[in-house]
Design a protein around this motif. Sequence first.
Motif, short mmCIF file in Angstrom:
data_model
loop_
_atom_site.label_atom_id
_atom_site.label_comp_id
_atom_site.label_asym_id
_atom_site.label_seq_id
_atom_site.Cartn_x
_atom_site.Cartn_y
_atom_site.Cartn_z
N GLY A 125 0.82 -1.21 0.00
CA GLY A 125 0.00 0.00 0.00
C GLY A 125 0.85 1.26 0.00
N LEU A 126 1.89 1.26 0.82
CA LEU A 126 2.78 2.43 0.86
C LEU A 126 3.61 2.53 -0.42
N ALA A 127 4.04 1.38 -0.95
CA ALA A 127 4.78 1.39 -2.22
C ALA A 127 3.90 1.93 -3.34
N PHE A 128 2.63 1.56 -3.33
CA PHE A 128 1.69 2.05 -4.34
C PHE A 128 1.52 3.57 -4.23
N THR A 129 1.39 4.07 -3.00
CA THR A 129 1.21 5.51 -2.81
C THR A 129 2.42 6.28 -3.30
N ALA A 130 3.63 5.80 -2.96
CA ALA A 130 4.85 6.49 -3.39
C ALA A 130 4.97 6.49 -4.91
N ALA A 131 4.66 5.36 -5.55
CA ALA A 131 4.74 5.29 -7.01
C ALA A 131 3.67 6.17 -7.66
N LEU A 132 2.50 6.29 -7.01
CA LEU A 132 1.44 7.14 -7.55
C LEU A 132 1.85 8.61 -7.50
N ILE A 371 15.32 10.99 1.05
CA ILE A 371 16.66 10.99 1.61
C ILE A 371 16.70 10.22 2.93
N LEU A 372 15.71 10.50 3.77
CA LEU A 372 15.66 9.80 5.06
C LEU A 372 15.46 8.31 4.84
N GLY A 373 14.59 7.93 3.90
CA GLY A 373 14.35 6.52 3.65
C GLY A 373 15.58 5.80 3.12
N LEU A 374 16.32 6.42 2.22
CA LEU A 374 17.54 5.80 1.71
C LEU A 374 18.59 5.67 2.80
N PHE A 375 18.60 6.63 3.72
CA PHE A 375 19.52 6.52 4.86
C PHE A 375 19.13 5.33 5.74
N LEU A 376 17.82 5.13 5.94
CA LEU A 376 17.37 3.99 6.73
C LEU A 376 17.73 2.68 6.05
N LEU A 377 17.64 2.64 4.72
CA LEU A 377 18.06 1.45 3.99
C LEU A 377 19.57 1.25 4.08
N PHE A 415 13.99 6.70 -7.05
CA PHE A 415 14.63 6.17 -5.85
C PHE A 415 14.23 6.97 -4.61
N PHE A 416 13.98 8.26 -4.79
CA PHE A 416 13.42 9.03 -3.67
C PHE A 416 12.00 8.56 -3.36
N ALA A 417 11.25 8.12 -4.37
CA ALA A 417 9.93 7.56 -4.12
C ALA A 417 10.03 6.29 -3.30
N ILE A 418 11.02 5.45 -3.62
CA ILE A 418 11.25 4.23 -2.83
C ILE A 418 11.63 4.59 -1.41
N GLY A 419 12.51 5.57 -1.26
CA GLY A 419 12.90 6.02 0.08
C GLY A 419 11.72 6.58 0.85
N SER A 420 10.81 7.27 0.16
CA SER A 420 9.62 7.80 0.83
C SER A 420 8.76 6.67 1.38
N ALA A 421 8.61 5.60 0.60
CA ALA A 421 7.84 4.45 1.09
C ALA A 421 8.49 3.84 2.32
N VAL A 422 9.82 3.75 2.31
CA VAL A 422 10.54 3.21 3.48
C VAL A 422 10.34 4.11 4.70
N THR A 423 10.42 5.42 4.50
CA THR A 423 10.21 6.36 5.60
C THR A 423 8.81 6.21 6.20
N ALA A 424 7.80 6.15 5.33
CA ALA A 424 6.43 5.99 5.81
C ALA A 424 6.25 4.68 6.57
N ALA A 425 6.85 3.60 6.06
CA ALA A 425 6.75 2.31 6.74
C ALA A 425 7.43 2.35 8.09
N GLU A 426 8.58 3.01 8.17
CA GLU A 426 9.31 3.11 9.44
C GLU A 426 8.51 3.91 10.47
N LEU A 427 7.91 5.01 10.03
CA LEU A 427 7.09 5.81 10.94
C LEU A 427 5.89 5.00 11.43
#
Length: 567
Positions: A125-132, A371-377, A415-427
């Motif tokens: 769901g979060l991956a879909f939102t970031a890609a959208l 940026i935050l999501g890529l750092f978490l990865l 890739f920032f979209a992917i990082g955004s999904a990671v950030t949202a999942a972490e939060l």
Amino acid sequence: MVVHVANRSRVGHVAVPKRTYLVLLGLSAVVFRISALLGAGLDPLFGVPLFDETLYLEWADGFSERGLLGPCEPFHLSPLWTYLLAAWRWLFGTHPVAIAILQSLLGVATVLMTFLLARRFAPAGLAFTAALVLAAMGPCLFYETTLLADPLVACCSVLCALMCLRASESPGRTRWLLSYATLGLAIISRPTAMMGVPVVILATLLLPGAPLRSRLSFTVLGLVGCLALVGPVTLRNWLASGDLVAVTDSAAINFYIGNGPEANGTYKTPAQWRPSERIDSLFQEATRIAQQELGHSLSPREVRKFWFRQTLQHIRQQPKKAVSLLLRKIRLTLSNTELSSVHSYHYQRQFRGFLGEPWLPSAGWLTMAGILGLFLLFRRLGRSWPLILFGLLVPLATAVGFFIVGRFRLPWLPFFAIGSAVTAAELWRTFRNGRVLHGVGLLVLLALSGSLVFWPVAMAPNCRPDLIRAIELHRLQDPQQAIPFYLQAASGTACRDVALQNMGLAYRQMGDQVRAADWYRELAVHRGDQGDAVGAVDAAWLSARSRAAAAGHGQLLQPPPLQGPQE
């Protein structure tokens, strides 16, 4: 460890297949692009080739006329996009809409692959939102209506990262061969992807759970696959020109422009160079100056060495200035402002109908959380080496090595979209597990990155009604009737910059190079009052200025750098 998700994601009590997400994303991306394309016809500069676009068209026509070798010189711009553009124009015609359709198809493919990558690190769901969000990204929709290679570069980069991750999850000779082959595609779409070769090799050699013999065979076979794509381009350059150029012959020039004595972080032709709107003309000018400095003729390879030495010598002599320039490049890299080099997103979108909608997301929304999501990865590298490589290391190295313009950042947004999904999942996981302090810390980091990303590079004034009327007439291919309205707009201060610029463009289209040069000289004087600034001069101004100079109309003023795109 990398978080993997199942093929089905649960929304409430309903299992949603992966195919459903892909269909919804594909339809949404297509609708956004059709809407953007319908408004492109309202832009007076849509379909008008400028700068690099002109050279791409000439080379594409050259391949159609002379065969696969084309012009007798090395590539100066993306070889893959040049060949693809030539084939597409041969199959579907030369109308700008036909090229925009190709670009849109690349954009849709990039969105779908971004979702497939993001769901490996975050819930579907979060991956879909970031890609959208990426599918509706204003800069993506804008640059996909141009003749530039950046949408292709983005598509190749995401494809390479996806193939590398698939190979690392289920190693095999075929998968690694395809992974390195897509790396070769990324290289011949933009040569700076070569910076990723040693890291991909390292990721293959450090592949967990595989015998050393297998890892070595994967690496050797993969390099053969990569060379199978890059080698023909190198061979073509040598056969066409006699000069051994791996991919393109512009790195030394761009390195000097981005790091030389007059570098300001964006594209800015050195003052001592004759102004030109094309990279091949700049190469000729660089050759002339190098030969004049050394007092004898030089081969293309010696010209490249000369400008690399000149740049490195300047960096060694002024290290403080080099560090300050580096920080400025990082600031411009992360900025929400789209710095123009060929086309101005902030200026042209006001004529693009749907593309001018204020609710369309800008690059800053993905950059801030990405940026935050890529750092978490990055904290749990595991098998995400290729993702980190193409999403952060290679683009940052490119920015440090050369200069920043808005369209160069297009390949980073997936890739920032992917990082955004990671950030949202972490939060989500943080607050759900009751780790409030950790969640607040993440929100503070988001706020700090947002203050950096959205801090304005430039504030552009609103356009006057008489300027809008002038551009409407200009758009209707009646530049002569637009002139009086441009004069009215130029009488004020809010839009004098744009009015003078477009008035020069109108006279150029009418064939009056002398009056065009007069107005561009007036524009240069007006812009000289803006002080220290960043940005790039509008492509139409440079085009007309260089043509007027070639026609012998005096010495035109060298423009100061501008503070961002002008509206």
